[in-house]
Design a protein around this motif. Structure first.
Motif, mmCIF file in Angstrom:
data_model
loop_
_atom_site.group_PDB
_atom_site.id
_atom_site.type_symbol
_atom_site.label_atom_id
_atom_site.label_comp_id
_atom_site.label_asym_id
_atom_site.label_seq_id
_atom_site.Cartn_x
_atom_site.Cartn_y
_atom_site.Cartn_z
ATOM 1 N N ILE A 33 46.111 53.740 -10.041
ATOM 2 C CA ILE A 33 45.760 52.519 -10.883
ATOM 3 C C ILE A 33 44.937 52.044 -11.322
ATOM 4 O O ILE A 33 44.180 51.337 -10.110
ATOM 5 C CB ILE A 33 47.198 51.674 -10.375
ATOM 6 C CG1 ILE A 33 48.909 51.876 -10.628
ATOM 7 C CG2 ILE A 33 46.948 50.243 -11.991
ATOM 8 C CD1 ILE A 33 49.716 51.376 -10.754
ATOM 9 N N ASN A 34 43.558 51.809 -11.798
ATOM 10 C CA ASN A 34 42.943 50.721 -11.834
ATOM 11 C C ASN A 34 42.874 49.761 -12.754
ATOM 12 O O ASN A 34 43.906 49.493 -13.962
ATOM 13 C CB ASN A 34 41.429 51.781 -12.318
ATOM 14 C CG ASN A 34 41.158 52.433 -13.111
ATOM 15 O OD1 ASN A 34 41.652 52.548 -14.366
ATOM 16 N ND2 ASN A 34 41.008 53.820 -13.251
ATOM 17 N N LEU A 75 49.749 48.935 -18.739
ATOM 18 C CA LEU A 75 49.420 49.843 -18.170
ATOM 19 C C LEU A 75 49.734 51.110 -19.167
ATOM 20 O O LEU A 75 49.951 50.978 -20.672
ATOM 21 C CB LEU A 75 50.022 50.691 -17.639
ATOM 22 C CG LEU A 75 50.554 49.677 -16.030
ATOM 23 C CD1 LEU A 75 51.734 50.792 -14.979
ATOM 24 C CD2 LEU A 75 49.106 49.856 -14.690
ATOM 25 N N SER A 76 48.196 51.431 -19.399
ATOM 26 C CA SER A 76 47.879 52.600 -20.152
ATOM 27 C C SER A 76 47.835 53.754 -19.499
ATOM 28 O O SER A 76 46.784 53.901 -18.910
ATOM 29 C CB SER A 76 46.961 52.156 -21.525
ATOM 30 O OG SER A 76 45.350 51.872 -20.828
ATOM 31 N N ARG A 77 47.636 54.567 -19.762
ATOM 32 C CA ARG A 77 47.405 56.637 -19.221
ATOM 33 C C ARG A 77 46.130 56.802 -19.914
ATOM 34 O O ARG A 77 46.041 57.322 -20.898
ATOM 35 C CB ARG A 77 48.662 57.229 -20.196
ATOM 36 C CG ARG A 77 48.202 58.892 -18.344
ATOM 37 C CD ARG A 77 49.974 59.179 -18.541
ATOM 38 N NE ARG A 77 50.921 59.218 -19.512
ATOM 39 C CZ ARG A 77 52.137 58.961 -19.324
ATOM 40 N NH1 ARG A 77 52.722 58.922 -18.258
ATOM 41 N NH2 ARG A 77 53.066 59.534 -20.199
ATOM 42 N N GLU A 78 45.233 57.042 -18.443
ATOM 43 C CA GLU A 78 44.365 58.084 -18.450
ATOM 44 C C GLU A 78 44.367 59.326 -18.759
ATOM 45 O O GLU A 78 43.734 60.416 -19.233
ATOM 46 C CB GLU A 78 43.006 57.308 -17.911
ATOM 47 C CG GLU A 78 43.183 55.342 -18.434
ATOM 48 C CD GLU A 78 41.853 55.027 -17.741
ATOM 49 O OE1 GLU A 78 41.361 55.896 -16.038
ATOM 50 O OE2 GLU A 78 41.145 53.789 -18.225
ATOM 51 N N ALA A 107 44.199 62.568 -8.018
ATOM 52 C CA ALA A 107 45.458 61.614 -8.581
ATOM 53 C C ALA A 107 46.443 63.361 -9.455
ATOM 54 O O ALA A 107 45.507 63.663 -10.339
ATOM 55 C CB ALA A 107 44.927 60.515 -9.211
ATOM 56 N N ASP A 108 47.358 62.907 -9.921
ATOM 57 C CA ASP A 108 47.685 63.750 -10.479
ATOM 58 C C ASP A 108 47.943 63.230 -11.953
ATOM 59 O O ASP A 108 47.536 63.359 -13.872
ATOM 60 C CB ASP A 108 48.995 63.720 -10.547
ATOM 61 C CG ASP A 108 48.871 64.901 -9.522
ATOM 62 O OD1 ASP A 108 48.546 65.989 -9.068
ATOM 63 O OD2 ASP A 108 49.951 64.433 -8.335
ATOM 64 N N VAL A 109 47.848 61.434 -11.700
ATOM 65 C CA VAL A 109 47.953 60.723 -13.404
ATOM 66 C C VAL A 109 47.535 59.134 -13.484
ATOM 67 O O VAL A 109 47.340 58.952 -11.821
ATOM 68 C CB VAL A 109 49.532 60.332 -13.897
ATOM 69 C CG1 VAL A 109 50.418 59.884 -12.706
ATOM 70 C CG2 VAL A 109 49.963 59.568 -14.964
ATOM 71 N N VAL A 110 46.251 59.192 -14.002
ATOM 72 C CA VAL A 110 45.873 57.764 -13.788
ATOM 73 C C VAL A 110 46.009 57.426 -14.514
ATOM 74 O O VAL A 110 46.075 57.154 -16.253
ATOM 75 C CB VAL A 110 44.472 58.064 -14.337
ATOM 76 C CG1 VAL A 110 42.945 56.726 -13.644
ATOM 77 C CG2 VAL A 110 44.500 59.233 -13.328
#
Ligand SMILES: Nc1ncnc2c1ncn2[C@@H]1O[C@H](COP(=O)(O)OP(=O)(O)OP(=O)(O)O)[C@@H](O)[C@H]1O
Ligand SMILES: [Mg+2]
Length: 226
Positions: free
Chosen positions: A39-40, A219-222, A208-211
Motif C-alpha cells: 500500500i502506498n 484504496l485503488s488497485r494499481e 509485491a503481488d498486488v499494489v
C-alpha cells in the motif's frame, strides 16, 4: 489465512476542531495467505490507520474485519490480544523497543507473551537473519536507527505469524538492508503468511503481488489481483 476487511471507515476527533475528521471511507481489502500486498499513498492519507485496523490494534468507526471466519470485533480484548500475539506480527512505523530489555529479549517478547518462554534457538536465528548477532546483549538505547528498525522487524517474525503488517519497514535502512527486509517478507509470504507492507520505497514494488494506492480515504488497485 484470509483477512477480509469490508466497508471500513474511520474518523478521528481532533483537538480544536469541532466534529470529526474522516480518514477512511468505504474501504475494502483482502489479504491472502501467500501474497504480499503493498500500500502506498501520500503522507497523511490513512495508510497507518488502515494497517492498525487490519492488525486489530485500532477499532474502525464502521465496517468489519474477519480473520478467516472470525469477526475480530466480536472478540473480547483478551481474545483479540491472544489472536494478535499468536497469529500476527506487527512492524510499527515508529520505534517501539523496550529500553530496559536487551536486543535478544526484545525479539523474544512476543513469544513470552504467549507463554512460549525463551526460545534461544529462534532468537539466534532471527539475530543472524537481520544482522544483529553482535548486538544481542546490547540495549536499544545504544543502537542506530537502522539497527532499531531491524530489531522491530525481527521481533515481528518470532512467532512465525500467519499475517505480517509492516508499516514503512525500510525507513532508516540502506538499499542492501532494505532488500534483506523485503526478501524476508517475501519469504514469509512464500511460506504461507499473508503480508501487507505500507511503503514508499521504490524497491518494495518488486516484491509485491498486488499494489494499492490510498487516496481520498479509500484504496485503488494499481497492480495485480488477489
Ligand atoms: N489518533 C489520532 N487522532 C487524530 N487524528 C489522527 C490520529 N491518528 C491519525 N490521525 C490523522 O489521520 C490522518 C491519517 O493518518 P495516518 O497516520 O493513517 O496517515 P499515513 O498515510 O500513515 O501517513 P504517513 O505516510 O505520514 O505515515 C492524518 O491526517 C493524521 O493526522
Ligand atoms: Mg503512516
Amino acid at each position: 489465512m484470509i483477512i477480509t476487511a469490508r466497508n471500513i471507515s474511520k474518523s478521528y476527533k481532533r483537538k480544536g476542531i469541532s466534529g470529526e475528521v474522516q480518514v477512511l471511507c468505504s474501504t475494502d481489502i483482502d489479504l491472502e495467505s501467500g501474497k504480499v500486498c503493498l500500500i502506498n499513498g501520500r503522507s497523511g492519507s490513512g495508510k497507518s490507520t488502515l494497517l492498525n485496523i487490519l492488525s486489530g490494534l485500532l477499532c474502525a468507526s464502521g465496517g468489519t474485519v474477519h480473520y478467516d471466519s472470525t469477526d475480530v470485533y466480536k472478540l473480547s480484548d483478551t481474545e483479540l490480544s491472544l489472536l494478535r500475539c499468536r497469529q500476527t506480527g506487527y512492524i510499527p512505523q515508529v520505534q517501539s523497543a523496550v529500553g530496559t530489555l536487551t536486543v535478544r529479549e526484545n525479539i523474544l517478547l512476543p513469544s513470552a507473551v504467549i507463554g512460549k518462554g525463551k526460545d534461544r534457538f529462534a532468537a539466534d536465528g532471527l539475530l543472524e537473519r537481520f544482522g544483529l548477532t553482535e548486538l544481542a546483549d546490547a540495549r536499544p538505547g545504544s543502537l542506530s536507527g537502522g539497527e532499531l528498525r531491524r530489531l522491530s522487524i525481527a521481533r515481528a517474525f518470532v512467532n512465525s505469524p500467519q499475517a505480517i503488517f509492516a508499516d514503512e519497514p525500510t525507513n532508516d535502512l540502506d538499499d542492501e538492508n532494505s532488500r534483506l527486509v523485503f526478501e524476508q517478507l517475501r519469504k514469509a509470504a512464500d511460506g504461507g503468511a499473508a503480508v501487507v507492507i505500507v511503503s514508499h520505497d521504490r524497491l518494495a514494488q518488486e516484491y509485491a503481488d498486488v499494489v494499492y494506492c490510498m487516496q481520498q480515504g479509500s484504496l485503488s488497485r494499481e497492480k495485480g489481483r488477489i
